[in-house]
Design a protein around this motif. Structure first.
Motif, mmCIF file in Angstrom:
data_model
loop_
_atom_site.group_PDB
_atom_site.id
_atom_site.type_symbol
_atom_site.label_atom_id
_atom_site.label_comp_id
_atom_site.label_asym_id
_atom_site.label_seq_id
_atom_site.Cartn_x
_atom_site.Cartn_y
_atom_site.Cartn_z
ATOM 1 N N LYS A 1 0.803 -1.397 0.273
ATOM 2 C CA LYS A 1 0.533 -0.064 -0.518
ATOM 3 C C LYS A 1 0.813 0.991 0.265
ATOM 4 O O LYS A 1 0.064 1.948 -0.491
ATOM 5 N N ARG A 2 2.004 1.221 0.553
ATOM 6 C CA ARG A 2 3.281 2.563 0.734
ATOM 7 C C ARG A 2 2.611 3.840 1.271
ATOM 8 O O ARG A 2 2.745 4.670 1.999
ATOM 9 N N LEU A 3 1.902 2.900 2.876
ATOM 10 C CA LEU A 3 0.796 3.835 3.285
ATOM 11 C C LEU A 3 2.060 4.729 4.211
ATOM 12 O O LEU A 3 2.034 5.862 4.878
ATOM 13 N N ARG A 4 3.527 3.480 5.065
ATOM 14 C CA ARG A 4 4.026 4.458 5.421
ATOM 15 C C ARG A 4 4.616 5.329 4.640
ATOM 16 O O ARG A 4 5.091 6.939 5.533
ATOM 17 N N ALA A 5 5.133 5.510 3.514
ATOM 18 C CA ALA A 5 5.604 6.339 3.051
ATOM 19 C C ALA A 5 4.149 7.599 2.690
ATOM 20 O O ALA A 5 5.242 9.119 2.722
ATOM 21 N N LEU A 6 3.138 7.194 2.576
ATOM 22 C CA LEU A 6 2.215 8.383 2.058
ATOM 23 C C LEU A 6 2.380 9.194 3.222
ATOM 24 O O LEU A 6 2.359 10.285 3.775
ATOM 25 N N LEU A 7 2.569 8.122 4.463
ATOM 26 C CA LEU A 7 2.215 9.252 5.608
ATOM 27 C C LEU A 7 3.904 10.009 6.019
ATOM 28 O O LEU A 7 3.314 11.230 6.575
ATOM 29 N N VAL A 8 4.983 9.721 6.313
ATOM 30 C CA VAL A 8 6.280 10.901 5.658
ATOM 31 C C VAL A 8 5.802 11.693 5.453
ATOM 32 O O VAL A 8 6.257 12.789 5.421
ATOM 33 N N ILE A 9 5.717 11.719 3.917
ATOM 34 C CA ILE A 9 5.312 12.976 2.887
ATOM 35 C C ILE A 9 4.106 13.850 3.456
ATOM 36 O O ILE A 9 4.271 14.864 3.325
ATOM 37 N N GLN A 10 3.112 13.458 3.672
ATOM 38 C CA GLN A 10 1.872 13.831 3.834
ATOM 39 C C GLN A 10 2.348 14.724 5.170
ATOM 40 O O GLN A 10 1.971 16.311 5.618
ATOM 41 N N ALA A 11 3.149 14.188 6.262
ATOM 42 C CA ALA A 11 3.055 14.557 7.268
ATOM 43 C C ALA A 11 4.262 15.954 6.909
ATOM 44 O O ALA A 11 4.495 17.082 8.099
ATOM 45 N N ALA A 12 5.376 15.273 6.216
ATOM 46 C CA ALA A 12 6.522 16.420 6.109
ATOM 47 C C ALA A 12 5.822 17.902 5.245
ATOM 48 O O ALA A 12 6.452 19.090 5.363
ATOM 49 N N ASP A 13 4.940 17.864 3.868
ATOM 50 C CA ASP A 13 3.806 18.715 3.307
ATOM 51 C C ASP A 13 3.508 19.209 3.886
ATOM 52 O O ASP A 13 3.442 20.675 3.884
ATOM 53 N N LEU A 14 3.537 19.255 5.698
ATOM 54 C CA LEU A 14 2.555 20.319 6.379
ATOM 55 C C LEU A 14 3.381 21.025 6.528
ATOM 56 O O LEU A 14 3.018 22.081 7.147
ATOM 57 N N PHE A 15 4.996 21.131 6.617
ATOM 58 C CA PHE A 15 6.025 22.039 7.354
ATOM 59 C C PHE A 15 6.796 22.271 6.075
ATOM 60 O O PHE A 15 7.472 23.067 6.057
#
Length: 296
Positions: free
Chosen positions: A47-61
């Motif tokens: 699913k690459r869910l963990r990768a999405l979490l990294v990228i989306q969390a980083a996008d917040l900043f």
């Protein structure tokens, strides 16, 4: 029509496939089987869910995608390493993963152990590289947090508890701690990594950590439900193994309906933790819903 979250998840999967291929080029030397096994594991879907979490969390900043994508690749390698080792005969003894033969079945046990070891090492090599972030302090924080998440106080410790705890040792408090370590710690690091990359404030860091904590537990409860109800075709692996082995899970301890209610409550809590970020965190909110609505 594809919704925004499904599109983001698909695009993340495509991005990860490209990045992981670059990190794992074909090798024609005597070690070529090792590289084939590493590529087989990390490029066999997921699913690459963990990768999405990294990228989306980083996008917040507003972290440049170059940085968050490299950390996401490292986390996907660590996740693949953990699956390779979990599937071994001395662990969960599984023959299928994502509908394909597990690495030790496709190759052999020794290659599977070495491929997992090499993926873990490569993940830390990527994080330590200056391309991941210009600040050595940030890279050190990332490496330290990842080491803690996957070591004796995290993923490996949780797997050990899972293997050696007897039925009389497991109650709802214990299994919650076990799964926070085994499954939740890497999910928490994925969100924490985005905060580290983005120099998040303490309240922002705490919000993401609390979100990931609840998301990780909800994700595991959903896994237990799918193991009880899902088909091997949907799951891409054997199902019903926990019940057959008499293994304690959230479902066996709470019952199916109560487990569903608890997972939904955790998702609601996870989403509330994101209020500090406003609409910028909408994809993370959808990720929490996806954790319990998925079918594999």
């Amino acid at each position: 029509m594809e919704d925004d979250f499904s599109k983001a998840l698909r695009q993340t999967a495509e991005l990860m496939d490209r990045e992981l291929r670059e990190f794992l080029p074909l090798n024609e030397g005597l070690e070529r089987q090792l590289y084939e096994a590493m590529r087989y594991s990390v490029l066999s879907g997921g699913k690459r869910l963990r990768a999405l979490l990294v990228i989306q969390a980083a996008d917040l900043f507003s972290v440049p995608r170059l940085h968050s994508t490299r950390v996401a690749s490292a986390i996907e390698m660590v996740h693949s390493y953990s699956l390779i080792h979990d599937d071994l005969p001395c662990m969960d003894d599984d023959d299928l993963r994502r509908g394909l033969p597990t690495v030790h079945r496709k190759f052999d046990e020794a290659t599977a152990v070495l491929a997992g070891d090499a993926l873990q090492s490569l993940a830390f090599e990527i994080i330590a590289n200056a391309k991941t972030h210009s600040s050595a302090e940030v890279r050190i924080k990332l490496a330290g947090s990842l080491a803690q998440a996957i070591g004796a106080r995290g993923m490996v410790g949780g797997q050990t508890m899972d293997m050696y705890a007897g039925d009389d040792d497991i109650d709802i408090v214990t299994i919650t701690r076990l799964q926070q370590m085994k499954t939740g710690a890497l999910i928490t690091f994925a969100c924490e990594a985005g905060a580290i990359l983005g120099h998040a404030s303490p309240p922002q860091q705490q919000a993401l950590k609390a979100y990931a904590h609840d998301l990780g537990l909800a994700f595991q409860i959903a896994d237990d439900i799918l193991d009880a109800e899902g088909s091997p075709e949907e799951m891409g692996k054997a199902t019903g193994k926990d019940a057959a082995a008499g293994k304690a899970t959230f479902v066996s301890l709470m019952g199916l309906e109560e487990a569903r209610i608890h997972a939904a409550m955790l998702v609601d809590q996870a989403i509330k933790h994101l209020e500090i970020f406003g609409p910028k965190a909408d994809l993370l909110r959808h990720a929490a819903r996806f954790a319990i609505e998925r079918r594999n």
